[in-house]
Design a protein around this motif. Sequence first.
Motif, mmCIF file in Angstrom:
data_model
loop_
_atom_site.group_PDB
_atom_site.id
_atom_site.type_symbol
_atom_site.label_atom_id
_atom_site.label_comp_id
_atom_site.label_asym_id
_atom_site.label_seq_id
_atom_site.Cartn_x
_atom_site.Cartn_y
_atom_site.Cartn_z
ATOM 1 N N LEU A 87 40.366 53.661 37.914
ATOM 2 C CA LEU A 87 40.880 52.300 37.732
ATOM 3 C C LEU A 87 40.378 51.711 36.414
ATOM 4 O O LEU A 87 41.160 51.143 35.634
ATOM 5 N N ILE A 88 39.079 51.854 36.151
ATOM 6 C CA ILE A 88 38.516 51.316 34.909
ATOM 7 C C ILE A 88 39.115 52.026 33.700
ATOM 8 O O ILE A 88 39.403 51.392 32.674
ATOM 9 N N CYS A 89 39.325 53.325 33.818
ATOM 10 C CA CYS A 89 39.968 54.073 32.719
ATOM 11 C C CYS A 89 41.340 53.497 32.398
ATOM 12 O O CYS A 89 41.705 53.326 31.229
ATOM 13 N N ARG A 90 42.115 53.204 33.427
ATOM 14 C CA ARG A 90 43.451 52.661 33.216
ATOM 15 C C ARG A 90 43.388 51.279 32.577
ATOM 16 O O ARG A 90 44.201 50.945 31.698
ATOM 17 N N ALA A 265 30.902 36.522 36.181
ATOM 18 C CA ALA A 265 31.029 36.779 37.615
ATOM 19 C C ALA A 265 30.134 37.937 38.013
ATOM 20 O O ALA A 265 29.911 38.872 37.234
ATOM 21 N N ILE A 266 29.643 37.868 39.225
ATOM 22 C CA ILE A 266 28.943 38.975 39.876
ATOM 23 C C ILE A 266 29.819 39.459 41.020
ATOM 24 O O ILE A 266 30.283 38.658 41.839
ATOM 25 N N ILE A 267 30.058 40.768 41.057
ATOM 26 C CA ILE A 267 30.718 41.376 42.214
ATOM 27 C C ILE A 267 29.695 42.300 42.861
ATOM 28 O O ILE A 267 29.450 43.414 42.400
ATOM 29 N N ASP A 268 29.055 41.804 43.902
ATOM 30 C CA ASP A 268 27.945 42.523 44.516
ATOM 31 C C ASP A 268 27.577 41.804 45.806
ATOM 32 O O ASP A 268 27.148 40.648 45.759
ATOM 33 N N VAL A 301 37.030 44.838 43.341
ATOM 34 C CA VAL A 301 37.442 45.191 41.973
ATOM 35 C C VAL A 301 38.916 45.614 41.918
ATOM 36 O O VAL A 301 39.671 45.110 41.076
ATOM 37 N N PRO A 302 39.386 46.522 42.786
ATOM 38 C CA PRO A 302 40.822 46.835 42.749
ATOM 39 C C PRO A 302 41.701 45.623 43.036
ATOM 40 O O PRO A 302 42.755 45.448 42.400
ATOM 41 N N LEU A 303 41.288 44.781 43.979
ATOM 42 C CA LEU A 303 42.084 43.599 44.304
ATOM 43 C C LEU A 303 42.136 42.641 43.114
ATOM 44 O O LEU A 303 43.200 42.102 42.771
ATOM 45 N N LEU A 304 40.993 42.433 42.465
ATOM 46 C CA LEU A 304 40.936 41.541 41.309
ATOM 47 C C LEU A 304 41.870 42.003 40.203
ATOM 48 O O LEU A 304 42.699 41.230 39.700
ATOM 49 N N PHE A 305 41.765 43.269 39.831
ATOM 50 C CA PHE A 305 42.538 43.719 38.674
ATOM 51 C C PHE A 305 43.997 43.987 39.024
ATOM 52 O O PHE A 305 44.864 43.916 38.144
ATOM 53 N N ALA A 306 44.280 44.268 40.286
ATOM 54 C CA ALA A 306 45.688 44.328 40.689
ATOM 55 C C ALA A 306 46.326 42.952 40.551
ATOM 56 O O ALA A 306 47.481 42.817 40.105
ATOM 57 N N SER A 307 45.579 41.913 40.892
ATOM 58 C CA SER A 307 46.106 40.553 40.745
ATOM 59 C C SER A 307 46.249 40.181 39.275
ATOM 60 O O SER A 307 47.190 39.458 38.901
ATOM 61 N N VAL A 308 45.345 40.685 38.421
ATOM 62 C CA VAL A 308 45.471 40.455 36.981
ATOM 63 C C VAL A 308 46.748 41.101 36.449
ATOM 64 O O VAL A 308 47.527 40.474 35.720
ATOM 65 N N LEU A 309 46.970 42.349 36.805
ATOM 66 C CA LEU A 309 48.157 43.057 36.325
ATOM 67 C C LEU A 309 49.439 42.440 36.877
ATOM 68 O O LEU A 309 50.460 42.398 36.190
#
Length: 317
Positions: A87-90, A265-268, A301-309
Motif C-alpha cells: 500500500l505504501i509503495c503504491r 497524527a498518530i495511528i497507534d 491506514v488502508p481506510l485512511l488512504f482509500a478515503s484519500v484516493l
Amino acid sequence: MTVKPLSFAKMKPVPIAKRKVESDGMDFAAPYRAGSGFESFLCSLPNLGCAADLFRLRDAIVTAHRHKKQVILACGGHVLESGLGPLICRLIEQRIITGLALTGAALEQDVEIAILGHTVAPSERELNDGRYCLTEETGCLINDAINYGTTENWGIGKSVGKRLLESEFEHLEYSVIATAERYGTPVSVHPAIGADAFGMHPASHGESLGASSFRDFRLLAGMLAECSSGVIVNIASSVVMPRVLLQALDAARNVGKSVGNVTTAIIDPAASSSAITDVIERLTRPDGEGYWLTGPDEIIVPLLFASVLEALGDEVG
C-alpha cells in the motif's frame, strides 16, 4: 464517626434545552446498503470520534497533495509486519507520500520482505541461544550497503535503497525503500544502536552507522523544514519516531526555518503519553491540528488512504 447518606432533595437539575449539543443527528452513522460502493460506506460512518478524526486527516492530506505540500509517513516495524508495504509503495508511486522516516526495525522488516516476500520469526532454539536477533542475509545486505554508502556520503535510506535496486530479489515491489529510491522519494532511517539487530551483525561498523544515520537525521530535518501546511503521520512507533520527529523539527526551526500549520497524527492503539505530547501537541505548534487514531494500523491506514484516493479521484494515477 458516623456518616449519613447525602440527601438529594435540594438537587437542582438542568433543563435539557440548556445543554450544548454534543453530537447532532446528522453526525450519526447511517445503515450501509450492500453494493452501494466505497463512497457510500464512508458516508455511512458516524462523523464522530475516531471516524471524524479520520475524515479531518483525510481532508488535510488531500489539501496538502493538491497544493504540493509535504505528506510524510513515519513508520515503526509493525507497519510492515502488518502487510502494509505494498500500500505504501503504491502511495509513493502516486506521489501521495512525499517522504518517509523509518525506525531500524522497519528497515529490517522491509529488507526481509524484499528478500523473501514475507516476514520471519525466530525458532525456539534461536530464542534460547541468543541468535534470535541476528539474520545473516539481512544484516549483511544492510551493513554492506551502509558501509559503501558512507564513502559516497549517503544516508542509510539511500544506501539500502540503491543496494536493493541493484539486486535481483523477486519481491522488490513490496519494498518501500526500493520503491522510494526508484521514484526519488526521500527516506530517512533512524536506528537505535543496541536495539536494532543489524547493528550487532559482524559486518556492522559503528563509524559508518553513526555517519549515515546522522546524515539521515539531517535529511529528515530538511523534510520537516519544508513541511509548512503539510501533514506528518506517525504510525506504530511510540518511542523512537516521536522524539526524532520533534528534534528534527526543533533543529529546522533553530536554524531559522519557519514551519507552521502542520497537521500531525498518530495511528497507534497503544501510543504512549509522551508520544501523544510530542507528536500531537508539540509538532502542531503554533497553529496546526493533531489527531490520535486509536485503531490498529492494519485497518486504519488502508481506510485512511482509500478515503484519500476516493476524494482525489482522477487527480491521481
